[in-house]
Design an enzyme around this catalytic site. Structure first.
Site, short mmCIF file in Angstrom:
data_model
loop_
_atom_site.label_atom_id
_atom_site.label_comp_id
_atom_site.label_asym_id
_atom_site.label_seq_id
_atom_site.Cartn_x
_atom_site.Cartn_y
_atom_site.Cartn_z
N HIS A 25 3.30 1.95 -4.46
CA HIS A 25 4.55 1.53 -3.79
C HIS A 25 5.75 1.88 -4.68
CE1 HIS A 25 6.81 -0.33 -0.68
NE2 HIS A 25 7.01 -1.50 -1.24
N HIS B 121 4.06 -9.37 2.80
CA HIS B 121 4.53 -9.23 1.42
C HIS B 121 4.06 -10.39 0.55
CE1 HIS B 121 7.32 -6.61 3.60
NE2 HIS B 121 7.56 -6.01 2.45
N ASP C 266 2.68 -5.83 0.50
CA ASP C 266 3.59 -5.06 -0.35
C ASP C 266 4.31 -5.90 -1.40
OD1 ASP C 266 2.91 -3.11 1.46
OD2 ASP C 266 4.97 -2.51 1.91
ZN LIG Z 1 8.45 -2.86 -0.71
#
Ligand SMILES: [Zn+2]
Length: 285
Positions: free
Chosen positions: A149, A245, A98
């Site tokens: 996202h 991430h 992400d």
């Molecule tokens: Zn995020």
């Protein structure tokens, strides 16, 4: 800084657009709507008799709020927390990454994934994709997928109303489609936090909510051992969706982004467990 060591080329052909679907409210939403209707009618007939129902409404809103703040909750609508049974039978897992693309971290992630023959799903932020479009195309060229996202990754995302939510999702859909030629089919809320108004927005944009099975908390934790333990500890199995991430990554004491410190060991652990990494799209074929 890591470099993209693959020549540029055309991204794979775009899949056809996902047809908009009809929203089907969850049982909790149906019951909540019924409670609101009953309270409204009772209020019109006799405001005093409606008082207990108004108290119930307050409790109902508290429950709905809590459900939206539990990222893996399915009470507000469908929410992908594991891969489907067919993917489990194929011993597949999904790595999801992400908050990118990030010009420093993402290319190194791509190289690591390629070295291990792994595929991943990148939940990209629209405005960052606009800033680094070639990096997005490189993600797709290397066989990974890019999903939605939101456009701005707003910290108050879970407080937005229907128009604000739709705008965040639609802008990101348009941004990512314009860059990659592929229309996202999955959406992940910023920090996994949402409200009951998100679910009705998703089907019209051809999106399915996706959260995760387990996450490393690698935006806060910089200890690779702990990250690995959280991601692969007791219970790692086929069908798991793991969250890391490439944007907002914590840094190890030596300054390395946490995802780069943990990814090699994670990929080796998955390989030795006989698990194959696939994108969310591949898992749902
Ligand atoms: Zn995020």
């Amino acid at each position: 800084m890591p470099t993209l060591d693959h020549p540029s080329g055309p991204v794979p052909a775009a899949p056809g657009p996902v047809p908009p679907q009809r929203w089907r409210p969850s049982l909790l939403i149906v019951l909540s709507l019924a409670l609101h209707a009953c309270a409204g009618v009772a209020w019109l007939i006799d405001p005093l008799s409606a008082r207990p129902l108004l108290l119930l409404l307050l409790i109902n809103h508290a429950v709905l709020t809590i459900c939206g703040l539990v990222p893996r909750s399915r009470w507000l609508g469908p929410n992908l927390t594991r891969l489907p049974a067919a993917a489990v039978a194929r011993r597949e897992v999904a790595l999801t990454i992400d908050d990118g693309p990030d010009p420093e971290v993402t290319p190194a992630v791509l190289d690591l994934l390629e070295r291990h023959g792994a595929r991943a799903t990148f939940f990209c932020i629209g405005v960052l994709a606009e800033r680094h479009p070639e990096l997005c195309r490189e993600i797709v060229r290397r066989g990974h997928s890019i999903e939605n996202h939101s456009q701005h990754h707003r910290h108050n995302f879970s407080l937005l109303g229907p128009r604000g939510l739709r705008r965040e999702l639609r802008q990101a859909q348009e941004t990512l489609f314009a860059i990659t030629g592929q229309r996202p089919g999955f959406f992940r809320a910023p920090a996994g936090l949402r409200n009951p108004l998100l679910d009705p927005v998703l089907p019209g944009l051809g999106l399915q909510l996706a959260s995760w099975t387990r996450r490393g908390f690698d935006t806060r934790s910089n200890d690779p051992e702990r990250l690995l333990q959280r991601l692969t500890g007791a219970g790692l199995r086929a069908g798991d969706i793991l969250l890391l991430h490439d944007g907002n990554a914590a840094r190890t004491p030596s300054g390395a982004p946490a995802i780069l410190a943990v990814l090699p060991a994670l990929l080796e652990r998955l390989h030795s467990a006989g698990l194959r990494t696939v994108t969310l799209r591949e898992a749902h074929l």
